[in-house]
Design a protein around this motif. Structure first.
Motif, PDB file in Angstrom:
ATOM      1  N   HIS A 141       0.863  -1.174   0.000  1.00 23.37           N
ATOM      2  CA  HIS A 141       0.000   0.000   0.000  1.00 23.37           C
ATOM      3  C   HIS A 141       0.906   1.232   0.000  1.00 23.37           C
ATOM      4  CE1 HIS A 141      -3.639  -2.341   1.025  1.00 23.37           C
ATOM      5  NE2 HIS A 141      -2.828  -3.040   1.817  1.00 23.37           N
ATOM      6  N   ARG A 142       0.668   2.132  -0.966  1.00 19.31           N
ATOM      7  CA  ARG A 142       1.526   3.323  -1.065  1.00 19.31           C
ATOM      8  C   ARG A 142       0.672   4.571  -1.179  1.00 19.31           C
ATOM      9  NH1 ARG A 142       5.005   4.369  -6.366  1.00 19.31           N
ATOM     10  NH2 ARG A 142       3.097   5.493  -6.936  1.00 19.31           N
ATOM     11  N   ILE A 143       0.983   5.563  -0.355  1.00 19.50           N
ATOM     12  CA  ILE A 143       0.382   6.893  -0.462  1.00 19.50           C
ATOM     13  C   ILE A 143       1.487   7.857  -0.877  1.00 19.50           C
ATOM     14  CG2 ILE A 143      -0.708   8.788   0.777  1.00 19.50           C
ATOM     15  CD1 ILE A 143      -2.066   6.730   2.550  1.00 19.50           C
ATOM     16  N   ARG A 144       1.286   8.535  -1.993  1.00 19.92           N
ATOM     17  CA  ARG A 144       2.266   9.526  -2.471  1.00 19.92           C
ATOM     18  C   ARG A 144       1.557  10.865  -2.635  1.00 19.92           C
ATOM     19  NH1 ARG A 144       5.692   8.297  -7.782  1.00 19.92           N
ATOM     20  NH2 ARG A 144       6.846   7.019  -6.274  1.00 19.92           N
ATOM     21  N   ILE A 145       2.166  11.929  -2.106  1.00 18.14           N
ATOM     22  CA  ILE A 145       1.623  13.281  -2.212  1.00 18.14           C
ATOM     23  C   ILE A 145       2.633  14.135  -2.965  1.00 18.14           C
ATOM     24  CG2 ILE A 145       0.776  15.286  -0.944  1.00 18.14           C
ATOM     25  CD1 ILE A 145       0.144  13.341   1.380  1.00 18.14           C
ATOM     26  N   GLU A 146       2.154  14.837  -3.985  1.00 19.26           N
ATOM     27  CA  GLU A 146       3.032  15.665  -4.814  1.00 19.26           C
ATOM     28  C   GLU A 146       2.516  17.106  -4.828  1.00 19.26           C
ATOM     29  OE1 GLU A 146       4.558  12.485  -8.154  1.00 19.26           O
ATOM     30  OE2 GLU A 146       2.614  13.447  -8.456  1.00 19.26           O
ATOM     31  N   HIS A 147       3.430  18.046  -4.682  1.00 19.09           N
ATOM     32  CA  HIS A 147       3.137  19.473  -4.786  1.00 19.09           C
ATOM     33  C   HIS A 147       3.830  19.972  -6.051  1.00 19.09           C
ATOM     34  CE1 HIS A 147       2.004  18.815  -0.607  1.00 19.09           C
ATOM     35  NE2 HIS A 147       3.225  18.347  -0.394  1.00 19.09           N
ATOM     36  N   ARG A 148       3.058  20.419  -7.028  1.00 18.78           N
ATOM     37  CA  ARG A 148       3.644  20.690  -8.336  1.00 18.78           C
ATOM     38  C   ARG A 148       3.287  22.087  -8.846  1.00 18.78           C
ATOM     39  NH1 ARG A 148       0.077  16.838 -12.449  1.00 18.78           N
ATOM     40  NH2 ARG A 148      -1.968  17.676 -11.951  1.00 18.78           N
ATOM     41  N   TRP A 149       4.153  22.584  -9.726  1.00 17.57           N
ATOM     42  CA  TRP A 149       3.955  23.849 -10.403  1.00 17.57           C
ATOM     43  C   TRP A 149       3.856  23.553 -11.896  1.00 17.57           C
ATOM     44  CZ3 TRP A 149       6.673  22.975  -6.099  1.00 17.57           C
ATOM     45  CH2 TRP A 149       6.474  23.825  -5.001  1.00 17.57           C
ATOM     46  N   LYS A 150       2.686  23.817 -12.484  1.00 19.54           N
ATOM     47  CA  LYS A 150       2.417  23.393 -13.851  1.00 19.54           C
ATOM     48  C   LYS A 150       1.908  24.581 -14.663  1.00 19.54           C
ATOM     49  CE  LYS A 150      -0.059  19.723 -16.352  1.00 19.54           C
ATOM     50  NZ  LYS A 150      -0.950  18.540 -16.197  1.00 19.54           N
ATOM     51  N   LYS A 151       2.287  24.626 -15.949  1.00 20.01           N
ATOM     52  CA  LYS A 151       1.778  25.664 -16.842  1.00 20.01           C
ATOM     53  C   LYS A 151       1.485  25.060 -18.207  1.00 20.01           C
ATOM     54  CE  LYS A 151       6.205  27.433 -18.616  1.00 20.01           C
ATOM     55  NZ  LYS A 151       6.997  28.658 -18.821  1.00 20.01           N
ATOM     56  N   LYS A 152       0.770  25.807 -19.032  1.00 19.16           N
ATOM     57  CA  LYS A 152       0.419  25.362 -20.368  1.00 19.16           C
ATOM     58  C   LYS A 152       1.575  25.635 -21.327  1.00 19.16           C
ATOM     59  CE  LYS A 152      -4.523  26.114 -19.641  1.00 19.16           C
ATOM     60  NZ  LYS A 152      -5.757  26.799 -20.120  1.00 19.16           N
ATOM     61  N   PHE A 153       1.495  25.044 -22.521  1.00 12.21           N
ATOM     62  CA  PHE A 153       2.537  25.240 -23.524  1.00 12.21           C
ATOM     63  C   PHE A 153       2.448  26.606 -24.188  1.00 12.21           C
ATOM     64  CE2 PHE A 153       2.924  20.580 -23.439  1.00 12.21           C
ATOM     65  CZ  PHE A 153       4.302  20.452 -23.483  1.00 12.21           C
ATOM     66  N   LYS A 154       1.329  27.279 -24.082  1.00 11.33           N
ATOM     67  CA  LYS A 154       1.180  28.574 -24.720  1.00 11.33           C
ATOM     68  C   LYS A 154       2.151  29.578 -24.107  1.00 11.33           C
ATOM     69  CE  LYS A 154      -2.308  31.913 -26.182  1.00 11.33           C
ATOM     70  NZ  LYS A 154      -3.749  32.278 -26.139  1.00 11.33           N
ATOM     71  N   LYS A 155       2.845  30.315 -24.964  1.00  8.79           N
ATOM     72  CA  LYS A 155       3.831  31.278 -24.486  1.00  8.79           C
ATOM     73  C   LYS A 155       3.169  32.329 -23.602  1.00  8.79           C
ATOM     74  CE  LYS A 155       7.133  30.848 -28.297  1.00  8.79           C
ATOM     75  NZ  LYS A 155       7.832  31.545 -29.407  1.00  8.79           N
ATOM     76  N   GLY A 156       3.858  32.693 -22.522  1.00 14.98           N
ATOM     77  CA  GLY A 156       3.332  33.659 -21.578  1.00 14.98           C
ATOM     78  C   GLY A 156       2.487  33.060 -20.485  1.00 14.98           C
ATOM     79  N   SER A 157       2.262  31.753 -20.519  1.00 17.55           N
ATOM     80  CA  SER A 157       1.459  31.110 -19.467  1.00 17.55           C
ATOM     81  C   SER A 157       2.195  31.144 -18.140  1.00 17.55           C
ATOM     82  CB  SER A 157       1.145  29.663 -19.855  1.00 17.55           C
ATOM     83  OG  SER A 157       0.392  29.600 -21.031  1.00 17.55           O
ATOM     84  N   ASP A 158       1.448  31.318 -17.075  1.00 17.03           N
ATOM     85  CA  ASP A 158       2.026  31.351 -15.729  1.00 17.03           C
ATOM     86  C   ASP A 158       1.924  29.976 -15.087  1.00 17.03           C
ATOM     87  OD1 ASP A 158       2.551  34.112 -15.860  1.00 17.03           O
ATOM     88  OD2 ASP A 158       0.477  34.569 -15.258  1.00 17.03           O
ATOM     89  N   TYR A 159       2.848  29.739 -14.154  1.00 17.90           N
ATOM     90  CA  TYR A 159       2.785  28.502 -13.383  1.00 17.90           C
ATOM     91  C   TYR A 159       1.611  28.561 -12.412  1.00 17.90           C
ATOM     92  CZ  TYR A 159       7.225  26.494 -14.923  1.00 17.90           C
ATOM     93  OH  TYR A 159       8.203  25.897 -15.669  1.00 17.90           O
TER      94      TYR A 159
END
Length: 273
Positions: A141-159
């Motif tokens: 049994h595995r619990i994994r928690i991830e905190h991520r910063w994601k943005k789109k491929f469009k130029k100028g997109s913010d995280y």
């Protein structure tokens, strides 16, 4: 009975978390659920665990992922390169804790000056894994928690910051030997539920439900291999009514090394079996 109970708990968890996270806001819904055509991918993964002391380890992963294109399924174009590292603590033979960082490189499939060709996705992750030994097989049994910063491929997109909440149920069942040992071929049923939350998650908290049974081989106490065919589906885009589907072929290699001086070495933990 154990597997059916786990599936029941997982589906109940999906219902509860979807109900809770779905209250964050409202969005336009389609008249009925829409399932996209399945996408085909191939993931080649390496997992390294290196012993530093009696209870401390360095965990390292490198994943190379390909996706279909117009001319080939599974191995058309490079999709992602995934680099995960962490410091691991194993206080007992049946429990381990790991924490570290991730850098994922995504390669875009859209052309034009308005889109970036690559994007970086950094994460911080921590996980907790419990192993339950039985006479002939093992349950994880595995619990994994991830905190991520994601943005789109469009130029100028913010995280945009968000969290992922992952639960995995896995078994290793030997097929040609009475227990898990070098020379064993084993069956590897594997189910993982991935939920997401954050300001950008309105009515699409179910990121992925992954079903990937596989076959593995323990070559030695230091090296083993496995191959899986994974089917997954989850909510995609900005609306909860749209679902993506994927078929993913996975090939994995696991390497366990002891980096201590020879005189300090002790028998390996059960997680290595």
């Amino acid at each position: 009975m154990m597997l059916r109970g786990t599936i029941g708990v997982t589906l109940f968890f999906v219902f509860v978390v979807t109900a809770v996270f779905g209250q964050e806001g409202t969005a336009t819904h389609p008249d009925q659920s829409v399932f996209n055509e399945p996408e085909t991918l191939t993931w080649i993964n390496s997992y390294g665990t290196f012993r530093l002391s009696d209870k401390w380890f360095w965990h390292a992963e490198l994943h190379y992922r390909m996706r279909e294109n117009e001319s080939r399924n599974f191995i058309g174009d490079v999709a992602q390169v995934y680099n995960r590292h962490g410091i691991q603590y194993i206080p007992t033979k049946n429990f381990k804790f790991t924490a570290g960082g991730v850098l994922r490189i995504d390669f875009g499939d859209q052309s034009g000056d308005a889109y970036e060709k690559i994007r970086l996705e950094p994460r911080i992750w921590h996980e907790y894994q419990l192993m339950m030994p039985f006479d002939r097989f093992r349950v994880y049994h595995r619990i994994r928690i991830e905190h991520r910063w994601k943005k789109k491929f469009k130029k100028g997109s913010d995280y945009v910051f968000g969290n992922r909440w992952r639960y995995k149920f896995m078994m290793k069942i030997p097929l040609n030997k009475p227990k898990l040992q070098p020379g064993t071929i084993y069956f590897n049923p594997d189910v993982e539920l991935i939920m997401q939350s954050g300001k950008a998650i309105v009515d699409n908290p179910l990121e992925d439900l992954r079903l990937y049974p596989g076959i593995g081989y323990i070559a030695s106490p230091r090296t083993s291999y496995s191959a899986n065919m994974m089917y997954s589906f989850g909510q995609s885009g900005e609306y909860g009514g749209f679902y993506r589907q994927r078929w993913v072929f996975k090939f994995n290699i696991y390497i366990n090394l002891d980096l201590r001086a020879f005189d300090d070495k002790i028998p390996e933990t059960r997680f290595y079996d």
